[in-house]
Write a protein that holds these residues in place. Structure first.
Motif, PDB file in Angstrom:
ATOM      1  N   VAL A 100      18.768  11.162  48.031  1.00  0.00           N
ATOM      2  CA  VAL A 100      19.545  10.262  47.176  1.00  0.00           C
ATOM      3  C   VAL A 100      19.574   8.876  47.814  1.00  0.00           C
ATOM      4  O   VAL A 100      19.751   8.744  49.026  1.00  0.00           O
ATOM      5  CB  VAL A 100      20.990  10.786  46.987  1.00  0.00           C
ATOM      6  N   GLN A 101      19.380   7.848  47.003  1.00  0.00           N
ATOM      7  CA  GLN A 101      19.417   6.473  47.507  1.00  0.00           C
ATOM      8  C   GLN A 101      20.866   6.044  47.723  1.00  0.00           C
ATOM      9  O   GLN A 101      21.666   6.012  46.783  1.00  0.00           O
ATOM     10  CB  GLN A 101      18.724   5.530  46.523  1.00  0.00           C
ATOM     11  N   VAL A 102      21.210   5.713  48.966  1.00  0.00           N
ATOM     12  CA  VAL A 102      22.596   5.403  49.328  1.00  0.00           C
ATOM     13  C   VAL A 102      22.669   4.061  50.042  1.00  0.00           C
ATOM     14  O   VAL A 102      21.882   3.787  50.949  1.00  0.00           O
ATOM     15  CB  VAL A 102      23.193   6.491  50.255  1.00  0.00           C
ATOM     16  N   THR A 132      23.964   5.609  44.876  1.00  0.00           N
ATOM     17  CA  THR A 132      25.317   5.751  45.430  1.00  0.00           C
ATOM     18  C   THR A 132      25.667   4.619  46.387  1.00  0.00           C
ATOM     19  O   THR A 132      24.840   4.212  47.212  1.00  0.00           O
ATOM     20  CB  THR A 132      25.438   7.099  46.169  1.00  0.00           C
ATOM     21  N   TYR A 133      26.915   4.155  46.251  1.00  0.00           N
ATOM     22  CA  TYR A 133      27.486   3.190  47.192  1.00  0.00           C
ATOM     23  C   TYR A 133      28.697   3.839  47.843  1.00  0.00           C
ATOM     24  O   TYR A 133      29.570   4.392  47.160  1.00  0.00           O
ATOM     25  CB  TYR A 133      27.919   1.919  46.463  1.00  0.00           C
ATOM     26  N   ARG A 149      37.168  -9.144  51.291  1.00  0.00           N
ATOM     27  CA  ARG A 149      35.812  -8.809  51.751  1.00  0.00           C
ATOM     28  C   ARG A 149      35.340  -7.484  51.162  1.00  0.00           C
ATOM     29  O   ARG A 149      34.187  -7.351  50.738  1.00  0.00           O
ATOM     30  CB  ARG A 149      35.772  -8.739  53.279  1.00  0.00           C
ATOM     31  N   ILE A 150      36.222  -6.500  51.148  1.00  0.00           N
ATOM     32  CA  ILE A 150      35.862  -5.186  50.586  1.00  0.00           C
ATOM     33  C   ILE A 150      35.576  -5.314  49.093  1.00  0.00           C
ATOM     34  O   ILE A 150      34.580  -4.773  48.590  1.00  0.00           O
ATOM     35  CB  ILE A 150      36.977  -4.160  50.857  1.00  0.00           C
ATOM     36  N   ARG A 151      36.439  -6.031  48.395  1.00  0.00           N
ATOM     37  CA  ARG A 151      36.218  -6.239  46.964  1.00  0.00           C
ATOM     38  C   ARG A 151      34.874  -6.915  46.708  1.00  0.00           C
ATOM     39  O   ARG A 151      34.110  -6.501  45.817  1.00  0.00           O
ATOM     40  CB  ARG A 151      37.338  -7.097  46.383  1.00  0.00           C
ATOM     41  N   ASP A 152      34.549  -7.926  47.493  1.00  0.00           N
ATOM     42  CA  ASP A 152      33.307  -8.667  47.276  1.00  0.00           C
ATOM     43  C   ASP A 152      32.079  -7.813  47.578  1.00  0.00           C
ATOM     44  O   ASP A 152      31.061  -7.910  46.880  1.00  0.00           O
ATOM     45  CB  ASP A 152      33.297  -9.941  48.115  1.00  0.00           C
ATOM     46  N   LYS A 153      32.161  -6.970  48.593  1.00  0.00           N
ATOM     47  CA  LYS A 153      31.044  -6.073  48.900  1.00  0.00           C
ATOM     48  C   LYS A 153      30.809  -5.103  47.743  1.00  0.00           C
ATOM     49  O   LYS A 153      29.668  -4.844  47.338  1.00  0.00           O
ATOM     50  CB  LYS A 153      31.306  -5.305  50.200  1.00  0.00           C
ATOM     51  N   TYR A 154      31.890  -4.561  47.225  1.00  0.00           N
ATOM     52  CA  TYR A 154      31.819  -3.642  46.074  1.00  0.00           C
ATOM     53  C   TYR A 154      31.224  -4.342  44.850  1.00  0.00           C
ATOM     54  O   TYR A 154      30.286  -3.823  44.212  1.00  0.00           O
ATOM     55  CB  TYR A 154      33.229  -3.123  45.798  1.00  0.00           C
ATOM     56  N   ILE A 155      31.720  -5.524  44.520  1.00  0.00           N
ATOM     57  CA  ILE A 155      31.235  -6.255  43.353  1.00  0.00           C
ATOM     58  C   ILE A 155      29.767  -6.658  43.530  1.00  0.00           C
ATOM     59  O   ILE A 155      28.953  -6.544  42.596  1.00  0.00           O
ATOM     60  CB  ILE A 155      32.099  -7.506  43.103  1.00  0.00           C
ATOM     61  N   GLN A 211      27.239   5.757  41.307  1.00  0.00           N
ATOM     62  CA  GLN A 211      28.617   6.015  41.712  1.00  0.00           C
ATOM     63  C   GLN A 211      28.953   5.100  42.885  1.00  0.00           C
ATOM     64  O   GLN A 211      28.106   4.854  43.752  1.00  0.00           O
ATOM     65  CB  GLN A 211      28.831   7.482  42.089  1.00  0.00           C
ATOM     66  N   ALA A 212      30.187   4.592  42.905  1.00  0.00           N
ATOM     67  CA  ALA A 212      30.628   3.703  43.984  1.00  0.00           C
ATOM     68  C   ALA A 212      31.941   4.246  44.533  1.00  0.00           C
ATOM     69  O   ALA A 212      32.936   4.327  43.797  1.00  0.00           O
ATOM     70  CB  ALA A 212      30.804   2.279  43.464  1.00  0.00           C
ATOM     71  N   LEU A 213      31.928   4.622  45.809  1.00  0.00           N
ATOM     72  CA  LEU A 213      33.053   5.314  46.418  1.00  0.00           C
ATOM     73  C   LEU A 213      33.610   4.475  47.568  1.00  0.00           C
ATOM     74  O   LEU A 213      32.920   4.241  48.561  1.00  0.00           O
ATOM     75  CB  LEU A 213      32.610   6.687  46.941  1.00  0.00           C
ATOM     76  N   ILE A 214      34.844   4.039  47.432  1.00  0.00           N
ATOM     77  CA  ILE A 214      35.488   3.198  48.440  1.00  0.00           C
ATOM     78  C   ILE A 214      36.452   4.052  49.254  1.00  0.00           C
ATOM     79  O   ILE A 214      37.386   4.628  48.711  1.00  0.00           O
ATOM     80  CB  ILE A 214      36.225   2.032  47.770  1.00  0.00           C
ATOM     81  N   TYR A 215      36.201   4.157  50.544  1.00  0.00           N
ATOM     82  CA  TYR A 215      36.864   5.040  51.503  1.00  0.00           C
ATOM     83  C   TYR A 215      37.335   6.364  50.871  1.00  0.00           C
ATOM     84  O   TYR A 215      38.517   6.648  50.775  1.00  0.00           O
ATOM     85  CB  TYR A 215      38.020   4.345  52.263  1.00  0.00           C
TER      86      TYR A 215
END
Length: 400
Positions: free
Chosen positions: A358-360, A332-333, A387-393, A214-218
């Motif tokens: 859980v690995q976060v 998890t991210y 920058r946020i997009r690139d970190k997520y990707i 799962q990847a959760l942005i703010y």
């Protein structure tokens, strides 16, 4: 015509006022953020005035001024299709090039405070197209139902239905998806929904272990204590203010002005809910740096006469899940932003997930603001958003 000119004039006057609202010193491209902040604050005040005078509902003003949907345009790299899964509208992004191996799949839930937004907005279309291209992945954007027409838990029900549909063997095979490489992700309210959907599926015997990540942005992960340091430090934003956030949440809960007022005073929780506070007690989970000089005080109980059972529901506030429920969660991210009212929710979730094994991965953006990932496209093209997009990707690329 005269009415439109008057409205435009009012908007310009308010914008001129808000453009001088102070914003944090460490923010990059301050003039861009200041402009965006002024537009959002002006729109919110105009929406409030229109609602109070009976001209237009609060949310409709935002919809009129801010939501522009894109067409499902395919290109040489990605085929884009609007369809539905279990009668829920979705937008699919299918890479064109042939692959010798099965592809990962990313299910993306858009933000918008449960009231606004669509996976078909240009910003989300660009993000999901970029994701499909960069990762050679199948991406599914979900157009879940929105409040106030469809209050809690309609949005979550739609998201869970789509995920269950996708997880069918015949659907995975149809789109060439690797069943061991599926991620649920989202930003803002979409991240809240992603967290809740992941909890429900991972604790369901039929779907347990079928979600790899799962990847959760703010994400906003709890709504029982809204006097955390991040709420207090960022009460006026930038971009998402407490007043605006609580207004949208009230619409999601099918509430009224009494609920909004009680929430802004942190007096909305009912008697008998004190046992839940341990799950979100920021004095136990926040790093000292973010506690600053704040003193923890519990939310006031029993002040609100109306009953809102959703306030006690972990489907609304994923942080209310017990440790035993959390320990089954996948890789998890979590990305948090410093200048954000829901910053501390993310920090608490990181701490609680790590405490149960859980690995976060946690990226904290010191100059970050809420909603930034939707500002990658023109006319914004915000470097923070990129920058946020690139970190997520990059995290998805390494972990799927």
């Amino acid at each position: 015509m005269g009415y439109k000119i008057l409205c435009f004039g009012i908007f310009c006057v308010l914008f001129a006022y808000y453009i001088y609202t102070p914003i944090p010193e460490n923010i990059e491209e301050r003039w861009k953020v200041r402009m965006i902040d002024a537009v959002v604050k002006t729109t919110s005040l105009v929406a409030t005035l229109f609602e109070e005078t009976g001209l237009m509902k609060y949310e409709d003003t935002f919809l009129t001024l801010s939501v522009h949907l894109s067409k499902p345009v395919s290109d040489e790299n990605v085929t884009v299709i609007d369809t539905d899964f279990s009668d829920v509208p979705v937008r699919l992004y299918l890479p064109e090039k042939k692959s010798e191996i099965l592809r990962p799949a990313i299910i993306y839930l858009h933000g918008g405070a449960f009231v606004l937004g669509s996976c078909k907005m240009q910003s989300y279309d660009d993000l999901n197209r970029w994701t499909a291209n960069k990762l050679d992945a199948v991406v599914v954007g979900i157009d879940y139902r929105l409040a106030p027409q469809y209050p809690f838990p309609a949005a979550l029900e739609d998201c869970v239905l789509v995920v269950k549909f996708l997880l069918q063997d015949k659907i995975l095979e149809k789109y060439g998806i690797d069943p061991a490489r599926i991620c649920i992700s989202g930003d803002s309210a979409g991240a809240t929904l992603a967290a809740a959907a992941t909890q429900l599926l991972q604790n369901h015997p039929e779907y347990k272990d079928k979600i790899k990540a799962q990847a959760l942005i703010y994400p906003g992960l709890q709504f029982i204590d809204i006097a955390m340091p991040s709420h207090q430090d960022n009460e006026q934003g930038p971009i998402m203010s407490m007043e605006m956030g609580v207004k949208f949440l009230t619409l999601y809960l099918n509430g009224n002005s009494s609920l909004k007022k009680a929430m802004l005073r942190n007096e909305h929780m009912p008697e008998g809910s004190r046992h839940l506070f341990k799950f979100v007690n920021w004095s136990d989970f926040l790093p000292d740096k973010y506690k600053k000089n704040h003193i923890y005080t519990e939310p006031v109980l029993g002040k609100l006469k109306a009953s809102y059972p959703a306030l006690l529901d972990s489907r609304l506030s994923p942080l209310l899940a017990s440790d035993s429920q959390l320990q089954s969660l996948p890789l998890t991210y979590i990305l948090t932003c410093e200048h954000d009212i829901v910053r501390d929710d993310g920090f608490i979730y990181v701490a609680r997930l790590r405490n149960v094994g859980v690995q976060v991965t946690h990226d904290h953006i010191e100059d970050g603001v809420h909603g930034a990932i939707t500002l990658t496209t023109l006319p914004y093209n915000l470097q923070l958003a990129l920058r946020i997009r690139d970190k997520y990707i990059n995290w998805l690329e390494k972990n799927l």
